[in-house]
Design a protein around this motif. Structure first.
Motif, PDB file in Angstrom:
ATOM      1  N   GLN A  20       0.857  -1.184   0.000  1.00 10.37           N
ATOM      2  CA  GLN A  20       0.000   0.000   0.000  1.00 10.37           C
ATOM      3  C   GLN A  20       0.893   1.234   0.000  1.00 10.37           C
ATOM      4  O   GLN A  20       1.865   1.312   0.745  1.00 10.37           O
ATOM      5  CB  GLN A  20      -0.889  -0.013   1.238  1.00 10.37           C
ATOM      6  CG  GLN A  20      -1.832   1.147   1.344  1.00 10.37           C
ATOM      7  CD  GLN A  20      -2.669   1.097   2.618  1.00 10.37           C
ATOM      8  OE1 GLN A  20      -2.294   0.456   3.591  1.00 10.37           O
ATOM      9  NE2 GLN A  20      -3.794   1.765   2.606  1.00 10.37           N
ATOM     10  N   LYS A  25      -3.395   6.262   0.259  1.00 14.07           N
ATOM     11  CA  LYS A  25      -3.844   5.075   0.994  1.00 14.07           C
ATOM     12  C   LYS A  25      -4.703   4.115   0.173  1.00 14.07           C
ATOM     13  O   LYS A  25      -4.842   2.957   0.520  1.00 14.07           O
ATOM     14  CB  LYS A  25      -4.608   5.493   2.260  1.00 14.07           C
ATOM     15  CG  LYS A  25      -3.724   6.202   3.256  1.00 14.07           C
ATOM     16  CD  LYS A  25      -2.553   5.328   3.651  1.00 14.07           C
ATOM     17  CE  LYS A  25      -1.639   6.048   4.615  1.00 14.07           C
ATOM     18  NZ  LYS A  25      -0.434   5.310   4.903  1.00 14.07           N
ATOM     19  N   TYR A  57      -5.275  -8.314   2.759  1.00 13.88           N
ATOM     20  CA  TYR A  57      -5.213  -7.116   3.592  1.00 13.88           C
ATOM     21  C   TYR A  57      -6.269  -6.101   3.141  1.00 13.88           C
ATOM     22  O   TYR A  57      -6.991  -5.537   3.966  1.00 13.88           O
ATOM     23  CB  TYR A  57      -3.810  -6.512   3.493  1.00 13.88           C
ATOM     24  CG  TYR A  57      -3.622  -5.220   4.227  1.00 13.88           C
ATOM     25  CD1 TYR A  57      -3.475  -5.186   5.616  1.00 13.88           C
ATOM     26  CD2 TYR A  57      -3.567  -4.009   3.544  1.00 13.88           C
ATOM     27  CE1 TYR A  57      -3.280  -3.992   6.291  1.00 13.88           C
ATOM     28  CE2 TYR A  57      -3.376  -2.811   4.207  1.00 13.88           C
ATOM     29  CZ  TYR A  57      -3.234  -2.810   5.585  1.00 13.88           C
ATOM     30  OH  TYR A  57      -3.049  -1.625   6.248  1.00 13.88           O
ATOM     31  N   LYS A  61      -9.597  -4.545   5.073  1.00 16.32           N
ATOM     32  CA  LYS A  61      -9.838  -3.101   5.196  1.00 16.32           C
ATOM     33  C   LYS A  61     -11.243  -2.743   4.705  1.00 16.32           C
ATOM     34  O   LYS A  61     -11.919  -1.911   5.300  1.00 16.32           O
ATOM     35  CB  LYS A  61      -8.798  -2.304   4.417  1.00 16.32           C
ATOM     36  CG  LYS A  61      -7.414  -2.349   5.019  1.00 16.32           C
ATOM     37  CD  LYS A  61      -7.394  -1.545   6.266  1.00 16.32           C
ATOM     38  CE  LYS A  61      -6.003  -1.425   6.819  1.00 16.32           C
ATOM     39  NZ  LYS A  61      -5.959  -0.636   8.029  1.00 16.32           N
ATOM     40  N   GLU A  66     -12.456   0.705   6.224  1.00 15.49           N
ATOM     41  CA  GLU A  66     -11.299   1.576   6.446  1.00 15.49           C
ATOM     42  C   GLU A  66     -10.716   2.073   5.131  1.00 15.49           C
ATOM     43  O   GLU A  66      -9.814   2.888   5.145  1.00 15.49           O
ATOM     44  CB  GLU A  66     -10.237   0.838   7.254  1.00 15.49           C
ATOM     45  CG  GLU A  66     -10.697   0.499   8.652  1.00 15.49           C
ATOM     46  CD  GLU A  66      -9.674  -0.302   9.430  1.00 15.49           C
ATOM     47  OE1 GLU A  66      -8.573  -0.558   8.902  1.00 15.49           O
ATOM     48  OE2 GLU A  66      -9.978  -0.682  10.568  1.00 15.49           O
ATOM     49  N   VAL A  67     -11.216   1.565   4.021  1.00 16.58           N
ATOM     50  CA  VAL A  67     -10.745   2.009   2.693  1.00 16.58           C
ATOM     51  C   VAL A  67     -11.953   2.367   1.873  1.00 16.58           C
ATOM     52  O   VAL A  67     -12.970   1.739   1.943  1.00 16.58           O
ATOM     53  CB  VAL A  67      -9.944   0.900   1.995  1.00 16.58           C
ATOM     54  CG1 VAL A  67      -9.572   1.319   0.593  1.00 16.58           C
ATOM     55  CG2 VAL A  67      -8.701   0.572   2.770  1.00 16.58           C
TER      56      VAL A  67
END
Length: 67
Positions: A20, A25, A57, A61, A66-67
């Motif tokens: 990442q 991000k 991962y 997320k 979170e993404v």
């Protein structure tokens, strides 16, 4: 290889340990660019493993929004 080096320190690397971007991000680079140098062996299986790890991962997320 080596154009988007993986590492912990954003001053010395472009990507974190999950491929990442430190700066963007939502950017994941899942190719051979995360390694600082090339080897004499075929890296195909290692690229697949790194991509799979980054995908797991990223899925986690997404699951936690979170993404």
């Amino acid at each position: 290889m080596g154009t988007t080096r993986m590492g912990r320190d954003p001053k010395n690397s472009v990507l974190n340990g999950f491929c990442q971007s430190h700066d963007l991000k939502n950017l994941f680079v899942v190719d051979g660019g995360c390694w600082p140098s090339a080897t004499c062996q075929n890296p195909t299986e290692t690229v697949l493993a790194v991509s799979w790890r980054a995908s797991d991962y990223l899925a986690e997320k997404f699951r936690w929004k979170e993404v």
